[in-house]
Design a protein around this motif. Structure first.
Motif, PDB file in Angstrom:
ATOM      1  N   GLY A  97       0.835  -1.191   0.000  1.00 44.53           N
ATOM      2  CA  GLY A  97       0.000   0.000   0.000  1.00 44.53           C
ATOM      3  C   GLY A  97       0.871   1.243   0.000  1.00 44.53           C
ATOM      4  N   ASN A  98       0.258   2.386  -0.219  1.00 37.17           N
ATOM      5  CA  ASN A  98       1.040   3.625  -0.267  1.00 37.17           C
ATOM      6  C   ASN A  98       1.754   3.918   1.050  1.00 37.17           C
ATOM      7  OD1 ASN A  98      -1.932   4.009   0.161  1.00 37.17           O
ATOM      8  ND2 ASN A  98      -1.304   6.037   0.841  1.00 37.17           N
ATOM      9  N   HIS A  99       1.115   3.580   2.183  1.00 38.21           N
ATOM     10  CA  HIS A  99       1.726   3.909   3.474  1.00 38.21           C
ATOM     11  C   HIS A  99       2.884   2.984   3.847  1.00 38.21           C
ATOM     12  CE1 HIS A  99      -0.733   7.259   4.679  1.00 38.21           C
ATOM     13  NE2 HIS A  99      -1.772   6.632   4.158  1.00 38.21           N
ATOM     14  N   GLU A 100       3.040   1.899   3.122  1.00 31.32           N
ATOM     15  CA  GLU A 100       4.229   1.081   3.350  1.00 31.32           C
ATOM     16  C   GLU A 100       5.511   1.877   3.052  1.00 31.32           C
ATOM     17  OE1 GLU A 100       1.805  -1.134   4.711  1.00 31.32           O
ATOM     18  OE2 GLU A 100       1.309  -1.418   2.594  1.00 31.32           O
ATOM     19  N   PHE A 101       5.401   2.897   2.207  1.00 24.69           N
ATOM     20  CA  PHE A 101       6.564   3.692   1.804  1.00 24.69           C
ATOM     21  C   PHE A 101       6.783   4.937   2.666  1.00 24.69           C
ATOM     22  CE2 PHE A 101       5.736   1.298  -2.082  1.00 24.69           C
ATOM     23  CZ  PHE A 101       7.006   1.027  -2.563  1.00 24.69           C
ATOM     24  N   ASP A 102       6.002   5.105   3.727  1.00 22.85           N
ATOM     25  CA  ASP A 102       6.038   6.376   4.469  1.00 22.85           C
ATOM     26  C   ASP A 102       7.399   6.722   5.057  1.00 22.85           C
ATOM     27  OD1 ASP A 102       3.468   7.023   3.884  1.00 22.85           O
ATOM     28  OD2 ASP A 102       2.650   6.629   5.872  1.00 22.85           O
ATOM     29  N   ASP A 103       8.180   5.718   5.420  1.00 26.37           N
ATOM     30  CA  ASP A 103       9.504   5.978   5.992  1.00 26.37           C
ATOM     31  C   ASP A 103      10.629   5.554   5.065  1.00 26.37           C
ATOM     32  OD1 ASP A 103       9.115   7.268   8.585  1.00 26.37           O
ATOM     33  OD2 ASP A 103       7.959   5.481   9.046  1.00 26.37           O
ATOM     34  N   GLY A 104      10.327   5.525   3.766  1.00 23.67           N
ATOM     35  CA  GLY A 104      11.365   5.286   2.780  1.00 23.67           C
ATOM     36  C   GLY A 104      11.642   3.824   2.493  1.00 23.67           C
ATOM     37  N   ASP A 105      12.517   3.599   1.530  1.00 24.23           N
ATOM     38  CA  ASP A 105      12.815   2.250   1.036  1.00 24.23           C
ATOM     39  C   ASP A 105      13.422   1.356   2.112  1.00 24.23           C
ATOM     40  OD1 ASP A 105      12.186   3.720  -1.218  1.00 24.23           O
ATOM     41  OD2 ASP A 105      13.861   2.985  -2.411  1.00 24.23           O
ATOM     42  N   ASP A 106      14.388   1.894   2.853  1.00 22.95           N
ATOM     43  CA  ASP A 106      15.134   1.046   3.801  1.00 22.95           C
ATOM     44  C   ASP A 106      14.239   0.535   4.926  1.00 22.95           C
ATOM     45  OD1 ASP A 106      17.360   1.448   2.260  1.00 22.95           O
ATOM     46  OD2 ASP A 106      18.279   2.921   3.596  1.00 22.95           O
ATOM     47  N   GLU A 107      13.379   1.404   5.448  1.00 16.25           N
ATOM     48  CA  GLU A 107      12.481   0.971   6.526  1.00 16.25           C
ATOM     49  C   GLU A 107      11.475  -0.047   6.012  1.00 16.25           C
ATOM     50  OE1 GLU A 107      11.749   0.238  10.009  1.00 16.25           O
ATOM     51  OE2 GLU A 107      13.002   2.030   9.813  1.00 16.25           O
ATOM     52  N   LEU A 108      10.974   0.178   4.801  1.00 22.37           N
ATOM     53  CA  LEU A 108      10.059  -0.800   4.206  1.00 22.37           C
ATOM     54  C   LEU A 108      10.769  -2.128   3.980  1.00 22.37           C
ATOM     55  CD1 LEU A 108       7.494  -1.797   2.878  1.00 22.37           C
ATOM     56  CD2 LEU A 108       8.118  -0.525   0.804  1.00 22.37           C
ATOM     57  N   ASN A 109      12.008  -2.070   3.535  1.00 23.45           N
ATOM     58  CA  ASN A 109      12.764  -3.298   3.308  1.00 23.45           C
ATOM     59  C   ASN A 109      12.925  -4.106   4.596  1.00 23.45           C
ATOM     60  OD1 ASN A 109      14.449  -5.103   1.678  1.00 23.45           O
ATOM     61  ND2 ASN A 109      16.149  -4.294   2.885  1.00 23.45           N
ATOM     62  N   ARG A 110      13.156  -3.411   5.716  1.00 22.71           N
ATOM     63  CA  ARG A 110      13.287  -4.119   6.999  1.00 22.71           C
ATOM     64  C   ARG A 110      11.999  -4.860   7.341  1.00 22.71           C
ATOM     65  NH1 ARG A 110      17.228  -0.121   8.187  1.00 22.71           N
ATOM     66  NH2 ARG A 110      15.714   1.553   8.459  1.00 22.71           N
ATOM     67  N   PHE A 111      10.872  -4.217   7.090  1.00 20.07           N
ATOM     68  CA  PHE A 111       9.581  -4.853   7.345  1.00 20.07           C
ATOM     69  C   PHE A 111       9.381  -6.068   6.444  1.00 20.07           C
ATOM     70  CE2 PHE A 111       5.029  -4.831   5.872  1.00 20.07           C
ATOM     71  CZ  PHE A 111       4.489  -5.459   6.980  1.00 20.07           C
ATOM     72  N   LEU A 112       9.659  -5.898   5.161  1.00 17.36           N
ATOM     73  CA  LEU A 112       9.413  -6.983   4.217  1.00 17.36           C
ATOM     74  C   LEU A 112      10.349  -8.164   4.447  1.00 17.36           C
ATOM     75  CD1 LEU A 112       8.749  -5.014   0.890  1.00 17.36           C
ATOM     76  CD2 LEU A 112       7.104  -5.800   2.608  1.00 17.36           C
ATOM     77  N   LYS A 113      11.565  -7.911   4.902  1.00 20.04           N
ATOM     78  CA  LYS A 113      12.496  -8.998   5.225  1.00 20.04           C
ATOM     79  C   LYS A 113      11.959  -9.869   6.351  1.00 20.04           C
ATOM     80  CE  LYS A 113      16.929  -8.224   5.669  1.00 20.04           C
ATOM     81  NZ  LYS A 113      18.193  -7.546   6.059  1.00 20.04           N
ATOM     82  N   ASP A 114      11.228  -9.256   7.273  1.00 20.80           N
ATOM     83  CA  ASP A 114      10.671  -9.996   8.418  1.00 20.80           C
ATOM     84  C   ASP A 114       9.371 -10.713   8.081  1.00 20.80           C
ATOM     85  OD1 ASP A 114      12.766  -9.175  10.017  1.00 20.80           O
ATOM     86  OD2 ASP A 114      11.667  -7.476  10.879  1.00 20.80           O
ATOM     87  N   LEU A 115       8.799 -10.395   6.924  1.00 22.45           N
ATOM     88  CA  LEU A 115       7.471 -10.897   6.571  1.00 22.45           C
ATOM     89  C   LEU A 115       7.596 -12.194   5.778  1.00 22.45           C
ATOM     90  CD1 LEU A 115       4.643  -9.715   7.103  1.00 22.45           C
ATOM     91  CD2 LEU A 115       4.737  -8.702   4.811  1.00 22.45           C
TER      92      LEU A 115
END
Length: 576
Positions: free
Chosen positions: A127-145
């Motif tokens: 979603g659009n809010h997945e990008f709210d804190d930029g690529d690196d923060e989103l990447n950390r979330f997706l790595k854990d998912l």
């Protein structure tokens, strides 16, 4: 049509499918097991880090009822139950898992990932809010998912940490048949209202879906689900422009679908799902399941032997407290299948408790310092805080509005009502708990466009509510906007000399009545409350899901010492 003609039609379709398979390079084996398929698509969207259950006001038989609803522990429990009971279940999340509560502010996506991993997902759409804190923060979330992450129209180059993290589609197998799930994210809003890096491109949503359906058809696939974070209205439009789409599972618009009149809730549509037609005149089923971990959708789908939708039906289940003693609610739940009493999942509760205790400690964290008391008058000289008598009114409200303004990438100026601020800010260390006492309401920040003329009307409405209706909380403050106020004038004539800050020159310029401005404000007055009726007429509001109190916390953290805005930036130029 008689039985003979039905047989001819069936044989013709089989022959055509074999012919297509040969042309596309597929063996006839790909379609030799043609048969109907039943599946249930279990889905949520827009849970926005709403981890705990919450209170909701219902109306049952004209009686006000407060109920406990949702919470991710109930989502886990309900989805796991449906996965066990349903035939060929497919489990999907249509995006915006992140942003919206202190769980995200403090822990980013860590809590959401741990709880989501208690569910076996087939796919998660960005979603659009997945990008709210930029690529690196989103990447950390997706790595854990622990699931496949989709967005066919999000293209990431090798300079981003998200490179190779996002897939355009996923092919799953149910009952020995292939189903393609194609993801799309809302492009414009993500690019311009969130914070993706320059290494992320956003393609047109409809063109992306068309591209991948055509590509996947050559592989012999004839069943397509679009997992969409594009909004309900856009999903309906998308269906008309796509050939081959069967089901659209959506998010972004937070749409409650189905009939909930029996508990006093207004839905976006009484239909679940919406059934419409694709560009090639085939049946398409569109579904969404509200917001905030309040609900789980269960869409029962029947495909015929040729991969077309034969029928679809189901409910969005609202998840209420298993331990409720409210007889009115219990009696109503027994009558309506879309209302469910759900026990919380114990593993989920264990995770939530561990983070809740950390969150309670976090509230005591010192985030800033101010040397001198910052006062709050709702109206100039009213001494509402018991301390200050301020010529231009509140010192703290414009400072809060400044925090909103700086939180946005787009805002021309910010508006904050006096009543949304509960006190002044005492001198000394500032904790998160202090900020939540100052701004105690569950508000988020909303952005939208208004003409200069509409801004003038809005301010007049606010001051009319203040002086004609004695609603002192309506008094309008702001940042990057300023004006003269004359309380002695009649309605419609109290505000004059409105100016808006030019971001480039850092100078104020007269407002242009025909120019469009982007306003950011709190969700309470954005809904037309406290006399801000003009806001109700504005369409296409964007909820940023930034918590308004935490937005002020974020601002405080950037300042060595918190001080009121300079006089030149105060919204009230003069007051009579």
């Amino acid at each position: 049509m008689n039985n003979g003609w039905k047989m001819v039609s069936f044989v013709s379709k089989i022959g055509f499918m074999i012919f297509i398979a040969i042309l596309s390079g597929c063996s006839t084996k790909d379609i030799s097991h043609l048969k109907p398929l039943k599946t249930t698509i279990i889905h949520i969207n827009d849970h926005h880090s709403h981890i705990n259950s919450e209170k909701i006001a219902l109306n049952i038989d004209n009686e006000a009822v407060e109920a406990e609803i949702g919470g991710f522990a109930r989502v886990v429990s309900r989805i796991n139950e449906l996965q066990k009971r349903k035939i060929n279940p497919i489990t999907l999340h249509a995006g915006d898992a992140l942003q919206g509560t202190m769980y995200y502010t403090v822990f980013k996506g860590e809590v959401d990932a741990k709880l989501m991993n208690l569910i076996s997902w087939d796919a998660f759409e960005l979603g659009n809010h997945e990008f709210d804190d930029g690529d690196d923060e989103l990447n950390r979330f997706l790595k854990d998912l622990n699931t496949t992450v989709l967005a066919s129209n999000v293209v990431v180059n090798q300079n981003s940490s998200l490179h190779n993290r996002i897939k355009p589609y996923k092919i799953i197998i149910r009952d020995n048949q292939k189903i393609a799930i194609i993801g799309i994210d809302v492009a414009y809003k993500t690019k311009y209202s969130s914070r993706p890096s320059k290494n992320v491109e956003f393609w047109d949503e409809i063109q992306s879906v068309n591209k991948y359906i055509k590509e996947l058809k050559t592989q012999g696939i004839n069943k397509f689900i679009v997992l969409s974070h594009f909004g309900l209205e856009n999903d309906i439009k998308l269906a008309f422009q796509i050939e081959g789409v069967d089901v659209i599972i959506g998010g972004d618009s937070h749409s409650l679908m189905g009939d909930y009149d029996m508990i006093g809730l207004k839905s976006a549509t009484k239909d679940y799902p919406i059934i419409t037609k694709s560009k090639d005149n085939k049946k398409v089923c569109i579904a969404q399941s509200w917001e905030y971990s309040y609900a789980v959708g269960a869409l029962n789908v029947k495909f015929d032997e040729f991969g077309d939708i034969k029928e679809c039906s189901g409910y969005v289940d609202l998840l209420f407290d298993f331990n409720t003693k409210n007889k009115k609610l219990l009696d109503t739940v027994r009558l309506y299948p879309q209302l469910k009493i759900v026990k919380e999942d114990e593993k989920a509760l264990e995770i939530i408790r561990s983070y809740k205790s950390q969150l309670d400690k976090k509230q005591k964290e010192i985030v800033g310092f101010n040397k001198k008391y910052i006062g709050h008058n709702r109206i100039p000289f009213d001494k509402i805080d018991g301390v200050s008598s301020l010529e231009y009114g509140s010192e703290i409200a414009p400072l809060i509005a400044k925090a909103f303004y700086l939180k946005s990438n787009n805002a021309s100026f910010a508006i904050q009502n006096a009543g949304g601020v509960r006190s002044g800010l005492t001198s000394g260390n500032i904790t998160i708990e202090d900020v939540y006492k100052l701004l105690p309401f569950s508000n988020t920040l909303i952005e939208f466009k208004m003409s200069g003329k509409e801004v003038k009307e809005l301010l007049e409405d606010a001051f009319s509510s203040t002086f004609d209706k004695s609603s002192t909380g309506a008094f309008a403050y702001g940042y990057a906007i300023r004006y003269d106020v004359d309380s002695k004038q009649s309605k419609g004539n109290r505000v004059s000399n409105i100016e808006v800050l030019n971001k480039t020159t850092d100078k104020f310029e007269p407002i242009e009545l025909n120019k469009q401005y982007i306003v950011i404000t709190n969700s309470y007055i954005a809904d037309g409350k406290d006399g801000y009726e003009k806001f109700v007429t504005i369409k296409d509001k964007i909820n940023t899901y930034y918590d308004y109190a935490m937005s002020f916390v974020d601002f405080i953290k950037t300042q060595p010492n918190i001080t009121p805005v300079c006089k030149i930036y105060h919204p009230i130029k003069s007051f009579k």
